[in-house]
Design a protein around this motif. Structure first.
Motif: not given
Length: 244
Positions: A33, A36, A73-74, A143, A145-147
């Motif tokens: 995260y 992210q 989440w992203g 995660i 990779d921003n979901a």
């Protein structure tokens, strides 16, 4: 973490798939995260603004597949909002899935604020585009990779209403390629919204008034070809469309 964020950001900008981060670096969920957030910080530095969040792994089948017992989440930026046309040539291997979206009219500081914060609901779609080769990743990779967030589009907003069992249909060039119910989203998309509030609170992020929450997919994601017309319909919620 900055080096990993740079790899992901450059992969997206150059439309070049890369090997999984976890093949060369040990990552746990908190570190993923952190990556992210650094990826999003790079986008913000280029002028993009945060406008919401997207939820992932909101189906029990996907949780089992990934060996997890919670959603991920992203973050969404204004540059991800698709109006009517998407150039798939700017993506690596795009996929599309039908969604239920919530519009927040009040800030959400804790899960207890969710019920009074929803100002609208809509049917929509999310365009996914993993930056990893073969659309293959571990939990920590996705995660970071921003979901797999890439873009999204929305139908018209409606006054808040029950969306626990909304029939959703995804069509490409007039042919139904996926259909399902919003019940596939944690049994009720509102549960996904509560999860978003919980994760945001834990991360020290306030879901702001005007933000959008994509509750999760009602079906599996479908490859998104160029030169296509995509239409997502939601029972009682109208439809969202995009051409590629």
């Amino acid at each position: 973490m900055n080096r990993l964020a740079q790899r992901l950001d450059e992969a997206a900008l150059s439309r070049t798939a890369i090997a999984k981060l976890t093949e060369e670096t040990a990552l746990d969920v908190p570190a993923a995260y952190q990556v992210q957030r650094e990826v999003i910080a790079r986008r913000e530095a280029r002028g993009e603004k945060l406008i919401g969040v997207k939820m992932g792994f909101t189906s029990r089948a996907k949780m089992i597949q990934m060996g997890v017992d919670d959603v991920i989440w992203g973050l969404l930026t204004d540059a991800m909002l698709i109006e009517s046309h998407l150039d798939t040539g700017t993506l690596i291997h795009p996929r599309v899935e039908p969604e239920i979206a919530f519009l927040l009219e009040r800030p959400v500081r804790s899960p207890a604020d969710v019920g009074a914060a929803v100002g609208g609901v809509a049917v929509g779609y999310e365009v996914l585009d993993s930056r990893f080769a073969g659309f293959s990743f571990t939990l920590e990779d996705v995660i970071a990779d921003n979901a797999s967030a890439s873009g999204f589009g929305l139908g018209p907003w409606h006054t808040p209403r029950a969306v626990a069992n909304v029939g959703l249909t995804l069509e490409i060039d007039g042919r139904t390629v996926a259909s399902g119910s919003s019940a596939a989203i944690l049994g009720d998309p509102m549960r996904s919204l509560h999860a978003a509030a919980r994760l945001a609170h834990a991360a020290g992020i306030e879901l702001e008034a005007g933000w959008i929450v994509l509750a999760g997919a009602a079906t599996a994601a479908v490859p998104l070809p160029p030169g296509a017309h995509v239409r997502v319909s939601g029972q009682g919620l109208g439809h969202a469309e995009v051409t590629t």
